[in-house]
Design an enzyme around this catalytic site. Sequence first.
Site, PDB file in Angstrom:
ATOM      1  N   LYS A 209       3.234   9.327  13.043  1.00 47.52           N
ATOM      2  CA  LYS A 209       4.107   8.183  12.935  1.00 47.52           C
ATOM      3  C   LYS A 209       5.287   8.337  12.012  1.00 47.52           C
ATOM      4  CE  LYS A 209       1.818   5.210   9.888  1.00 47.52           C
ATOM      5  NZ  LYS A 209       1.548   3.851   9.562  1.00 47.52           N
TER       6      LYS A 209
ATOM      7  N   PHE B 123      13.872  -9.156  18.367  1.00 48.95           N
ATOM      8  CA  PHE B 123      14.399  -7.940  19.002  1.00 48.95           C
ATOM      9  C   PHE B 123      15.560  -8.340  19.902  1.00 48.95           C
ATOM     10  CE2 PHE B 123      11.670  -4.087  18.668  1.00 48.95           C
ATOM     11  CZ  PHE B 123      10.828  -4.547  17.684  1.00 48.95           C
TER      12      PHE B 123
ATOM     13  N   ARG C 241       0.833  -1.216   0.000  1.00 52.56           N
ATOM     14  CA  ARG C 241       0.000   0.000   0.000  1.00 52.56           C
ATOM     15  C   ARG C 241       0.862   1.258   0.000  1.00 52.56           C
ATOM     16  NH1 ARG C 241      -2.932  -1.102   5.329  1.00 52.56           N
ATOM     17  NH2 ARG C 241      -0.955  -2.159   5.656  1.00 52.56           N
TER      18      ARG C 241
END
Lengths: 562, 562
Positions: free
Chosen positions: B111, B387, B100
């Site tokens: 953001k 992470f 997108r």
Amino acid sequence: MTTKKQVKSDLQIAQEAKMKPIKDIAAQLSVLEEELEPYGHYKGKLSLDIMERLKDQKDGKVILVTAINPTPAGEGKSTVTVGLAQALQQLNEKAIIAMREPSLGPVMGIKGGAAGGGYAQVVPMEDINLHFTGDLHAITTANNALSAIIDNHIHQGNELGIDTRKVTWKRVVDLNDRALRQVVVGLGGPVQGVPREDGFDITVASEIMAIFCLATSVQDLKKRLARIVVGYTYQNEPVTVADLNSEGALTLLLKDAIKPNLVQTLEHTPALIHGGPFANIAHGCNSVIATKMAAKLGDYVVTEAGFGADLGAEKFLNIKARMADIKPEAVVLVATVRALKMHGGVPKTELSKENIEALQEGMKNLEKHIETIRAFGVPCVVAVNRFVTDSTGEIETIMSWCEENSVKVALTEVWEKGGAGGIDLAKELLQIMKTEESNFAPIYDLSATVEEKVETIAKVVYGASGVDFSPKAHKQIAQFEQYGWSYLPICMAKTQYSLSDDQELLGRPENFRITIREFKPSIGAGFLVALTGSIMTMPGLPKKPAALNMDVDENGQAVGIF
Amino acid sequence: MTTKKQVKSDLQIAQEAKMKPIKDIAAQLSVLEEELEPYGHYKGKLSLDIMERLKDQKDGKVILVTAINPTPAGEGKSTVTVGLAQALQQLNEKAIIAMREPSLGPVMGIKGGAAGGGYAQVVPMEDINLHFTGDLHAITTANNALSAIIDNHIHQGNELGIDTRKVTWKRVVDLNDRALRQVVVGLGGPVQGVPREDGFDITVASEIMAIFCLATSVQDLKKRLARIVVGYTYQNEPVTVADLNSEGALTLLLKDAIKPNLVQTLEHTPALIHGGPFANIAHGCNSVIATKMAAKLGDYVVTEAGFGADLGAEKFLNIKARMADIKPEAVVLVATVRALKMHGGVPKTELSKENIEALQEGMKNLEKHIETIRAFGVPCVVAVNRFVTDSTGEIETIMSWCEENSVKVALTEVWEKGGAGGIDLAKELLQIMKTEESNFAPIYDLSATVEEKVETIAKVVYGASGVDFSPKAHKQIAQFEQYGWSYLPICMAKTQYSLSDDQELLGRPENFRITIREFKPSIGAGFLVALTGSIMTMPGLPKKPAALNMDVDENGQAVGIF
């Protein structure tokens, strides 16, 4: 001869044109490959690095195309602009066009395309008239991002103390949308913001468009954006974009749009089409960056300004040329027999009949504009844009009047013949630039008072006997003094149809006064708009909008743009 | 391992990237020169002629990337999408991304950028996040042109008898602008139009965006636009764009935007970034045209859908894949240890501490989504996006759970390592597509009743025990029957944070019911939006918008986009 009786529409002619790849047009201008950012195969943006690379190169000569006061008969100013550049190219001169880009609103509304006409057009016509390279969308977005930031500031505690009744910054859309002229925003309770009156203008009326067109570089753009006054505090102090810390974001939104767009005419003459501010509440000229870049890339820059010489040329010369240090070498003043007859009192339905007497009366309008151009010290040539209905006697009348009054003149037929129809004009122009020196100077000093500046324009350009300022205007002038804005040039907002501020007074009105109702300060753009009446900054759609005829056919081709 | 402790920002990494000219990326896909319309040197639009030229070619395999329910910890779905395609390319597979395009509103708001992250990004990052190739501006313009046409129709006599209280078509801006949520337009007296309540959504919430993303061709686009219902008459009959004769103009405004945009990843993997509808009131997937073109140009198409699998994947499979006849070969389900721990009840501040128990509890969310994907008959692999704070024990917990439950799984570290960090996932995926057959089928038939369709989604996808319809919803369902709209698929509008319609219920809630408050028919797009609560279609700006940090430096480089 110029006529719309031809079977082919502008769109048809444009779509049948065999365009050169835009990289070939750029190469023709010695633009380096990395300086051209192609947008499809036939449009491109030019890097601002060109200005640095060519900074020591001598500038080409700038020729301004303007016109008599417009009438419903049409003058063909854009068409002559395009045709003249094509003609110069036919004479092997390195000519380049610097024009305004059209707004979608009018395209979807009444008038269809706006990129010249007939065989004097810039192409790809439908792209230029639709989204083009997105400049107007970038301006719309920057304008409305600022609105969102203002309302968010108010909603989040209003640290600056902005008086919600005195927010002067309006939102915009690039459409004709009458229902948005006056709105109330922020409804729905405390979570949805603070209710206040607002309105939408058409994008080309945004001060950001005017700034975009007057900025000389990205850093100058940022400085101007920072100066925009968006409204006033409860203490009546101006609130600026700098106060809102938003000039960086707005500049970022405009950083690609600010690069001039390169396209071509039907005869492959290069054209920079960039920026297009309203010619009433702004100065109505294409961007300074494009004009100056055109002067670096070509020997002759053909550019135009909105409406007639009383508005477009006056602002080009007093505002744009002054701010950007551009020295125009010659002015072309476009007129038609039909339009001059309207100025002489003939109704639109009777224009096809010969009427020497009305023509002579109407020519006083032309005469006034010639005087104006001379007042600025710039050599001038009249271009008579021919129509089939013009009689030999009528043409003869104009030509001999010009001869008697030592006015240079040429006939043009560029709509029908393209560049070939503009050869006489081009030759006349080259001759004038060789023999007559331009002693261009603005007609007022910036150090004059606001009243003096307005009066000078009214008297010298309009032929008015004086100016009346409303009590509100007087109060504003005092305020401008206090804010330190008095040194700015004046941007007149006046009807384009008359030399006076009464649109019914055609020809050359005499013994009239101009009334300034109020001012609208455009501090980012760097001028004070003086309003003589109510100025429409958001057009409406007609009963049957042009949009309803638009379509895409099975081959993906545009249909119905003119 | 994935961490944001790196010194370099996404923007820095993106700006330091050495991009290939877009024509080289196009050539890599065997796109013909005339089929690429460059937009600058590093972006381009692809001609729809490609679909005709390659119509007999076998389609590449479509891989859908989705995720667990999003949490503030972040999952990195877009980053995995980009990294996976880079990894496939490192394995010498012909991979292509179909994603997108971002909306400017959130970029300017909270953001920052939205084009992957770290070393798994699509570039040029700042262009993609700003105006890109103007698609969203074209959609904004088409949406608002329709609004102007509606209000003009009402103003000019209202021949169709549109009830001004029942105009459902709203205006849009591609910005976060809370003050525009509820407005009154048409104020100022009879010359300015007819006053009525209106509101602005963000552009990505426009039905035109949904239509744009579901259209299979320009002609299909026009048909869908014609079907849009803009409101109702005084007799409660739907009024469509076809009734207003405006589908041609709207199609014309979208004719270039509808061409997919080609860019590249940091590792030169081709990416089509095109369309981006809201994932709540629309279906949240990139355009069908881009997805299908990607399948013609590559052997593996990596695509994604908005939010978690309960919303994005469900709609991709029940709406987009069904309408466009796309058969997904595999689904990648992205999760992180941190997010799973949040689903297991750990607050955001405690995520760095090992917590096996909470992880095990949170994994029930993952489990539910795996069941959902299996219900659609598509092979599935879990991607655990690592992470630095993930403990060996935590990783081990996930891996052994997957083994026990015959779930395919791979660790990824694409944020830090780019494609190299996604090799395990890519290999796992290639293996699955070789050994497991996709038996994809939507989970409900279009012939089922509206109630049955909603209930199937709620039970099979959310794990709800049932659905309650409000009296208003019941009334609307009866109306849809009358208008002939019952055959349409359902587009659920529900909180993305929970499998239920209560955003506080993380993990895998049980014994809950879903409430449908009302429906919003999107007849042009071709679905009925079922609203479970109030859905925000116009975000607001935070106290300190991201825009205030944005700028352009002296070298013309963007600053402050993430």
